[in-house]
Design a protein around this motif. Structure first.
Motif, mmCIF file in Angstrom:
data_model
loop_
_atom_site.group_PDB
_atom_site.id
_atom_site.type_symbol
_atom_site.label_atom_id
_atom_site.label_comp_id
_atom_site.label_asym_id
_atom_site.label_seq_id
_atom_site.Cartn_x
_atom_site.Cartn_y
_atom_site.Cartn_z
ATOM 1 N N LYS A 97 0.711 -1.183 0.277
ATOM 2 C CA LYS A 97 -0.539 -0.088 0.397
ATOM 3 C C LYS A 97 0.550 1.141 0.184
ATOM 4 O O LYS A 97 0.788 2.111 0.929
ATOM 5 C CB LYS A 97 -0.938 -0.367 0.732
ATOM 6 C CG LYS A 97 -1.779 -1.144 1.362
ATOM 7 C CD LYS A 97 -3.113 -1.136 2.143
ATOM 8 C CE LYS A 97 -3.943 -2.305 2.226
ATOM 9 N NZ LYS A 97 -4.957 -2.167 3.463
ATOM 10 N N SER B 236 -1.405 5.072 -7.399
ATOM 11 C CA SER B 236 -2.088 6.658 -6.236
ATOM 12 C C SER B 236 -1.972 8.425 -6.520
ATOM 13 O O SER B 236 -3.050 8.987 -6.337
ATOM 14 C CB SER B 236 -1.435 6.430 -5.162
ATOM 15 O OG SER B 236 -1.212 4.907 -4.481
ATOM 16 N N ALA C 192 -5.076 8.767 -8.846
ATOM 17 C CA ALA C 192 -6.036 8.697 -8.491
ATOM 18 C C ALA C 192 -6.474 10.465 -7.460
ATOM 19 O O ALA C 192 -7.725 10.898 -7.693
ATOM 20 C CB ALA C 192 -6.829 7.741 -7.616
ATOM 21 N N SER D 203 -10.043 5.114 -6.721
ATOM 22 C CA SER D 203 -8.734 4.747 -5.966
ATOM 23 C C SER D 203 -7.793 4.172 -6.374
ATOM 24 O O SER D 203 -8.197 3.475 -8.021
ATOM 25 C CB SER D 203 -9.635 3.632 -5.022
ATOM 26 O OG SER D 203 -10.499 2.461 -5.604
ATOM 27 N N SER D 204 -6.599 4.323 -5.747
ATOM 28 C CA SER D 204 -5.679 3.565 -5.929
ATOM 29 C C SER D 204 -5.282 2.287 -6.383
ATOM 30 O O SER D 204 -5.259 1.814 -7.506
ATOM 31 C CB SER D 204 -4.669 3.648 -5.612
ATOM 32 O OG SER D 204 -4.557 3.390 -4.022
ATOM 33 N N GLN D 205 -6.481 1.417 -5.804
ATOM 34 C CA GLN D 205 -6.929 -0.010 -5.820
ATOM 35 C C GLN D 205 -7.001 -0.453 -6.994
ATOM 36 O O GLN D 205 -7.077 -1.180 -8.360
ATOM 37 C CB GLN D 205 -7.433 -0.905 -4.652
ATOM 38 C CG GLN D 205 -6.302 -1.117 -3.634
ATOM 39 C CD GLN D 205 -6.805 0.140 -2.676
ATOM 40 O OE1 GLN D 205 -7.281 1.442 -2.835
ATOM 41 N NE2 GLN D 205 -5.251 0.545 -1.688
ATOM 42 N N CYS D 206 -8.911 0.264 -7.094
ATOM 43 C CA CYS D 206 -9.487 0.161 -8.727
ATOM 44 C C CYS D 206 -8.536 0.995 -10.110
ATOM 45 O O CYS D 206 -8.478 -0.555 -10.933
ATOM 46 C CB CYS D 206 -10.888 1.679 -8.772
ATOM 47 S SG CYS D 206 -11.873 1.246 -9.970
#
Length: 280
Positions: free
Chosen positions: A219, A226, A229, A235-238
């Motif tokens: 993370k 990141s 986003a 989101s960065s995960q998306c």
């Protein structure tokens, strides 16, 4: 000993051979190869087996403590692809590159001014995935691998120019170029094909695993996803998942295109290699 740089006629003949073989398959099947074009023949079966072995080996080495350092030189190489993709995209969108540096802890940074961040931020992962796709495609054929090695050399020189003050960048690139040149002179460049193929697989999968490391396990807040986003929402995960899926699709396209474009046997590939910038 013949020079490594092929003549214009050799390059033209190679391009014509790829077009004659692959274009009909793509056109007649509405931009998708027919079943007959995707029949796996002897040499292609070996290549697919090697790709599968590479995937397993890289996955194991990536996660085994201490042993994972075996991949370190190749990680630095694909990081160079990552940073080169940032840099070339910035240049194409009006930006200016100040420097490129690689970090011993398997990181890298491209210092730039200007450019369109909507393209330059994802360009690192997606650009290295495109490079991986093209190298995987070329890894199905010896002559194509020779052509790819020449293009790689040009990209390395550009990266070396931008990172000329960073010793790790210089060392990584010089070693990589040394392998590219050395494999030209072994068995009519047959090992070059598997070297190019390995770099292609590594570059394609590195994007996926690096995104997982940064966004799922570690993370890291300063990752490209990141920053993207923060500027453009989501989101960065998306964004990381989306870029990972695209990277896998790029690799699949490279494999399918390689099967369709290079149906030649081992003997035919070796014969073609002897006629294209021969070294032995």
């Amino acid at each position: 000993m013949a020079p490594l740089v092929p003549s214009q006629n050799e390059i033209a003949n190679f391009a014509r051979r790829v077009l004659v073989t692959a274009a009909p398959a793509l056109i007649h099947s509405h931009l998708w190869p027919r079943n007959d074009d995707l029949k796996v023949r002897g040499a292609q079966g070996v290549t697919l087996g090697v790709i599968a072995a590479y995937v397993v080996i890289i996955a194991l080495l990536w996660n085994i403590p201490y042993v994972r350092y075996v991949l370190w030189p190749f990680k630095m190489l694909v990081i160079a692809f990552h940073e080169f993709s940032h840099a070339i995209t910035a240049c194409c969108t009006g930006g200016r590159i100040e420097s490129i540096s690689l970090d011993p802890h398997e990181g890298g940074v491209t210092h730039m001014r200007g450019g369109w961040s909507a393209l330059t931020l994802p360009a690192g992962y997606l650009g290295s995935s495109i490079i991986g796709m093209l190298l995987t495609f070329c890894g199905f054929d010896i002559v194509a691998s020779k052509v790819a090695s020449i293009v790689l050399g040009v990209c390395f020189l550009l990266t070396l120019w931008w990172g000329k003050k960073d010793w790790l960048t210089i060392l990584t690139i010089l070693i990589s170029v040394g392998f590219l040149v050395g494999f030209w002179f072994v068995a009519h460049a047959e090992p070059l094909r598997f070297y190019v193929l390995f770099i292609g697989v590594m570059s394609s999968l590195y994007s996926v695993w690096d995104i997982c490391d940064d966004l799922i396990f570690r993370k890291v807040n300063s990752s490209d996803a990141s920053q993207f986003a923060k500027r453009y929402g989501g989101s960065s995960q998306c964004w990381g998942v989306i870029w990972s899926i695209i990277s896998i699709l790029f690799m699949a396209v490279g494999i399918i295109a390689g099967i369709a474009a290079f149906p030649e046997t081992w003997a035919q590939q070796e014969k073609d290699s002897q006629g294209f910038a021969p070294t032995m």
